[in-house]
Design an enzyme around this catalytic site. Structure first.
Site, PDB file in Angstrom:
ATOM      1  N   SER A 239       0.823  -1.204   0.000  1.00 41.90           N
ATOM      2  CA  SER A 239       0.000   0.000   0.000  1.00 41.90           C
ATOM      3  C   SER A 239       0.866   1.266   0.000  1.00 41.90           C
ATOM      4  O   SER A 239       1.612   1.500  -0.947  1.00 41.90           O
ATOM      5  CB  SER A 239      -0.975  -0.047   1.177  1.00 41.90           C
ATOM      6  OG  SER A 239      -1.995   0.904   1.037  1.00 41.90           O
ATOM      7  N   ASP A 452      -8.475  -4.801  -6.196  1.00 40.00           N
ATOM      8  CA  ASP A 452      -8.250  -3.651  -5.313  1.00 40.00           C
ATOM      9  C   ASP A 452      -8.508  -2.360  -6.072  1.00 40.00           C
ATOM     10  O   ASP A 452      -7.939  -2.120  -7.136  1.00 40.00           O
ATOM     11  CB  ASP A 452      -6.807  -3.680  -4.803  1.00 40.00           C
ATOM     12  CG  ASP A 452      -6.470  -2.491  -3.926  1.00 40.00           C
ATOM     13  OD1 ASP A 452      -7.370  -1.981  -3.237  1.00 40.00           O
ATOM     14  OD2 ASP A 452      -5.294  -2.078  -3.920  1.00 40.00           O
ATOM     15  N   CYS A 455      -5.369   0.916  -4.648  1.00 42.53           N
ATOM     16  CA  CYS A 455      -4.099   1.009  -5.383  1.00 42.53           C
ATOM     17  C   CYS A 455      -4.203   0.003  -6.526  1.00 42.53           C
ATOM     18  O   CYS A 455      -3.622  -1.079  -6.470  1.00 42.53           O
ATOM     19  CB  CYS A 455      -2.914   0.705  -4.486  1.00 42.53           C
ATOM     20  SG  CYS A 455      -2.788   1.769  -3.033  1.00 42.53           S
ATOM     21  N   HIS A 511      -6.650  -6.005  -1.908  1.00 39.57           N
ATOM     22  CA  HIS A 511      -5.499  -5.203  -1.507  1.00 39.57           C
ATOM     23  C   HIS A 511      -4.420  -6.054  -0.830  1.00 39.57           C
ATOM     24  O   HIS A 511      -3.233  -5.899  -1.116  1.00 39.57           O
ATOM     25  CB  HIS A 511      -5.995  -4.108  -0.554  1.00 39.57           C
ATOM     26  CG  HIS A 511      -5.024  -3.012  -0.295  1.00 39.57           C
ATOM     27  ND1 HIS A 511      -4.624  -2.134  -1.285  1.00 39.57           N
ATOM     28  CD2 HIS A 511      -4.391  -2.618   0.844  1.00 39.57           C
ATOM     29  CE1 HIS A 511      -3.788  -1.246  -0.760  1.00 39.57           C
ATOM     30  NE2 HIS A 511      -3.622  -1.522   0.527  1.00 39.57           N
ATOM     31  N   GLU A 512      -4.815  -6.932   0.080  1.00 46.03           N
ATOM     32  CA  GLU A 512      -3.861  -7.758   0.825  1.00 46.03           C
ATOM     33  C   GLU A 512      -3.659  -9.083   0.081  1.00 46.03           C
ATOM     34  O   GLU A 512      -4.200 -10.130   0.449  1.00 46.03           O
ATOM     35  CB  GLU A 512      -4.353  -7.980   2.254  1.00 46.03           C
ATOM     36  CG  GLU A 512      -4.445  -6.684   3.052  1.00 46.03           C
ATOM     37  CD  GLU A 512      -4.829  -6.893   4.509  1.00 46.03           C
ATOM     38  OE1 GLU A 512      -4.976  -8.065   4.948  1.00 46.03           O
ATOM     39  OE2 GLU A 512      -4.989  -5.888   5.219  1.00 46.03           O
TER      40      GLU A 512
END
Length: 608
Positions: A239, A452, A455, A511-512
């Protein structure tokens, strides 16, 4: 932690235990090079329960004024930086070492440890754990660091506080408890945290890098048996780590070069040889990535259209026209000094209009869609990754095992505010840091989950093409995408690579990435760490490696998964709908193990 059905007004006794117990069994060492610097640590014996595998948690303590060494930084507060180190499960004394940093700015690296790639995950009871078979410490020594100070378990000055639930999470309010503890429930807690003063932490990546350099100098001096046998270390970040990774490693490389040419002013400084930088869904450069918010929300390859054609066209014109958002952002970047002042808020007038003019309309459209910022296939009230780590880290037994004198802060508002004052979110130069690292033979690997929105992978791809290194044109024009395959041959993404530089789009990941696609994330990590090609892991990387394939992956479409059921976890506001959150705040929610499981109406209970 709360093992029976309860109403919020009935847990005062449990909440009072929020104050962390006095640390015991902690070893304290003074630095060999700096007598006022200490390191304290213990073996927690939790999370990593593989027989014979050790871990250490603790702090590097820098006294006030330590960073005032000519950098222009003013540091009139102590810096106590928390770490949690895990031996590799296989041959730790010969294993490489990787440092993990989450982003934010202000996000704790315990999220990466307990939600993504660490040795254990927390079960739904928020108390017990189970081993993660895809833990990154299988074959690599892993060091998780909460930075800058006031993040996670890192702190400046211990401060007793009331922790009140708010729309964006818990807010810490410094409180004098000499007159007693206020009335408590799970929406009003008490504890010991940092000062909450944004003037008492780093206010930009440049200063975070400075503090972390000194952390690393101390840590590697006092844990020499875990300094890698080949004397090389790597960073993996996520991130806002798109700033942290290039900025911190770039700073480390500059210090290494000063040591080489004997211009370093730090007594006793030793080189930290840099091997690999991995960036997961990184925010690297607003001027390059910002416009791709629009493209992604209009056509994201999952056919989840957040912006309709009319809105997309209008907003895109606002970005690309003369005087529009692209020009505003570049003017903002040009107005910022290379390094922010430690005391003066240098958010310039050129930067102040960027958010309301450019970002706010996009944020509003995403909020109105009901889709999650970090995973457009999920709802706004996203229950994934499972949030039980927050309850786990409130446990007095866990705090005692870690030896920490503070309660956990997942995201530090003080740090976030400090970075806002310097406009570090908009600051440029990080693509140049990546180019500098590539010139120094550091391998760099960008990895983006393609669900995501925060980002997104399209912006990440644009950043990969904008790195100003010697092989930039070759990377864009000659190299192509090839399937990213697991060891079993399953295609889980697409990768473009030239030499030691790669960009990967990972399918069906938010995202993760390591939690959504643990196997492929582990494969990418290990291939990068051992110098093999990212796509297959079968080719030893050298300067001649150039992937040959398609130039664009937008034609690869994926069907979105079934949306998960919403569940409210009271320690993570973002999982709770407004309707359920009202029951938390008015005390009618029925809670078990921090999950809202029903609502009490008088003497009647309604299950959710």
């Amino acid at each position: 932690m709360l093992s029976v059905f309860i109403t919020l007004g009935c847990i005062v006794g449990a909440v009072i235990a929020q104050f962390p117990p006095r640390p015991e069994g902690v070893t304290v060492l003074r630095s060999k090079f700096h007598p006022n610097v200490t390191i304290s640590y213990k073996q927690p014996g939790i999370c990593e329960t593989t027989p014979g595998v050790r871990s250490y948690s603790g702090y590097v303590h820098l006294p006030p004024g330590f960073l005032e060494d000519g950098s222009g930084e003013t540091q009139n507060y102590p810096i106590n930086t928390f770490f949690w180190f895990f031996e590799a499960r296989k041959d730790p004394h010969n294993a490489p070492l990787a440092i993990w940093l989450n982003g934010g700015p202000g996000g704790s690296s315990m999220m990466g440890l307990l939600e993504e790639n660490g040795p254990c995950f927390v079960r739904s009871d928020s108390t017990s754990t189970h081993l993660n078979p895809w833990s990154w410490n299988n074959e690599v020594n892993m060091l998780y660091i909460d930075q800058p100070t006031q993040v996670g378990f890192s702190y400046d000055v211990l401060t007793n506080s009331t922790l009140r639930a708010a729309e964006s999470g818990f807010v810490a309010v410094p409180t004098n408890f000499t007159n007693g503890i206020p009335e408590l429930n799970v929406s009003t807690l008490v504890g010991t945290v940092s000062s909450q003063r944004y003037s008492q932490t780093a206010n930009a990546t440049a200063f975070a890098a400075h503090a972390l350099w000194h952390f690393a100098q101390t840590w590697f001096s006092e844990f020499p048996c875990y300094k890698p046998h080949d004397d090389r270390i790597s960073f993996w970040v996520e991130s806002f780590g798109g700033h942290y990774g290039p900025g911190i490693m770039g700073f480390f490389q500059e210090q290494n070069e000063k040591i080489d040419n004997e211009t370093s002013t730090e007594k006793g400084a030793h080189k930290l040889h840099l091997a690999t930088l991995g960036i997961i869904n990184g925010w690297i450069d607003m001027a390059v990535q910002g416009e791709y918010y629009l493209h992604y929300l209009y056509n994201n390859t999952y056919d989840i259209q957040i912006l309709n054609a009319t809105t997309y066209t209008t907003l895109l014109d606002d970005w690309t026209r003369p005087g529009g958002c692209n020009d505003l952002i570049r003017a903002c970047q040009a107005s910022l000094s290379p390094s922010p002042s430690p005391k003066i808020q240098n958010t310039t007038s050129a930067c102040q209009s960027v958010y309301p003019s450019c970002e706010a309309p996009i944020a509003a459209a995403l909020a109105a869609s009901g889709r999650a910022y970090y995973d457009i296939a999920h709802s706004t009230f996203d229950p994934f990754p499972p949030p039980q780590m927050y309850g786990f880290l409130t446990s007095s037994s866990v705090l005692a095992a870690l030896g920490v004198p503070v309660n956990y802060t997942a995201v530090s508002r003080a740090v976030n505010t400090a970075f806002e004052t310097s406009s570090d979110w908009y600051r440029g130069g990080f693509l140049e840091h990546i180019a500098h690292l590539l010139r120094a033979n550091v391998s760099v690997h960008l990895v983006y989950g393609d669900r995501d929105a925060a980002c997104n992978w399209m912006g990440g791809e644009a950043a990969s093409l904008a790195v100003p290194w010697a092989r930039r044109e070759e990377f864009a024009a000659r190299a192509g995408y090839v399937p990213l395959r697991t060891a079993e041959g399953k295609v889980r993404g697409m990768t473009r690579q030239v030499g030691g530089f790669s960009y990967s789009r990972v399918f069906q990941a938010g995202h993760e990435v390591p939690r959504y696609q643990p196997e492929v994330a582990y494969e990418v990590f290990m291939r990068a760490m051992t110098g093999r090609d990212v796509a297959t892991g079968r080719i030893e990387v050298d300067e001649g490696l150039v992937t040959v394939g398609v130039n664009d992956t937008r034609g690869w479409r994926e069907a979105p998964p079934e949306m998960p059921e919403e569940r409210c976890y009271v320690l993570k506001r973002g999982t709770c709908t407004d309707e359920v959150w009202k029951t938390v705040m008015n005390g009618t929610a029925l809670v078990r193990d921090w999950w809202v499981v029903g609502v009490e109406h008088g003497r009647q209970r309604q299950d959710l």
